[in-house]
Design an enzyme around this catalytic site. Structure first.
Site: not given
Length: 287
Positions: A144, A157, A161
């Site tokens: 990401s 999150y 990533k």
């Protein structure tokens, strides 16, 4: 370069929606048979029906990527049916919002198991057969733009990533070291119109996290790249054997430049202007 994907079998995890769905459709359009996997079998079946309706070839398999044994079974099943896998896309991922101390232990574990271990064990399950088969193959892991920065209320999150980006770099070097004909790509979506920020059953976001999620969703829908356009860019870069499969190179460059400056200067972590604007909107929504 996409002629490389005119035949053979591809496996895409978390393909019932979002980028996984878009990549599955693109690979099927190019001529691959796509194994569409998702924890929600009905969503996977819907994607298969969509692909079939467009003249493509696909099948659906329910898989929970947080369970390594299920990824082992997936690899065994697909290889038994199709002989080999030419493209593996470890896409499955979830967003979790809220301050670190407000997120439940269960949600922390679930997020990291899906976002990190799903990628790691997807590779572990499929690579031995790819090596044994000996033909050119491709692995794409979903990182990401968040892999190069930090963001409050998205720590699970963002850290996951960062981990996927690091893992993909190591995997690339390892496969190169053993002379394997397997290409590795780190997929780096910038802002794309997907369902990643939609609230899902069991997400259990704290109140502040719910507002943050809504702001992120609205921003992606208003300003994000079209899903199919973004996935076409991603697949083209995977086919060209590019490690950096990013949707918006300018956004990637800006994030990396900021990261370089932060590390070079050994600066204090801080909220950048864009992140602060998101937080301000979330606070306004909460009032």
């Amino acid at each position: 370069m996409t002629h490389k994907f005119s035949s053979g079998t591809a496996v895409v995890t978390g393909a019932g929606a979002g980028i996984g769905m878009g990549i599955s459709r693109r690979l099927a359009t190019l001529g691959m048979h796509v194994v569409v996997t998702d924890i929600d079998e009905m969503r996977a079946q819907a994607v298969v029906a969509d692909i079939a309706g467009g003249g493509g070839s696909a099948e659906a398999i329910r898989v929970d990527v947080s369970q390594p044994a299920e990824l082992d079974r997936l690899a065994e099943t697909v290889i038994a049916r199709h002989g080999s896998v030419r493209v593996l896309v470890n896409n499955a991922g979830v967003e979790t919002m809220g301050y670190c101390w407000e997120i439940s232990a269960e949600r922390w574990e679930k997020t990291l198991d899906i976002n990190i271990h799903g990628v790691v064990h997807g590779c572990r399950a499929f690579i031995p057969a790819m090596l044994k088969h000996g033909e050119e193959a491709w692995i794409a892991n979903l990182a990401s733009i968040g892999a190069f920065g930090s963001m409050p209320q998205q720590a699970p999150y963002i850290m996951s990533k960062h981990a996927v980006q690091s893992f993909s770099e190591c995997l690339y070097i390892e496969l190169e070291q053993v002379g394997a004909p397997i290409h590795v790509a780190s997929v780096i979506p910038g802002m794309v119109k997907t369902s990643i920020f939609e609230a899902t059953a069991g997400s259990d976001d704290p109140v502040d996290g719910q507002h943050h999620r809504q702001v992120m969703y609205d921003m992606a829908m208003a300003h994000g790249m079209d899903l199919d356009e973004g996935c076409a860019v991603i697949v083209d870069k995977i086919a060209a054997n590019q490690f950096w499969a990013d949707t918006q190179p300018g956004m990637t460059a800006d994030s990396i430049d900021k990261r370089i400056a932060f590390l070079r200067d050994r600066a204090q972590p801080k909220i950048h202007a864009g992140a602060q604007a998101i937080l301000n909107k979330a606070r306004e929504a909460a009032l």
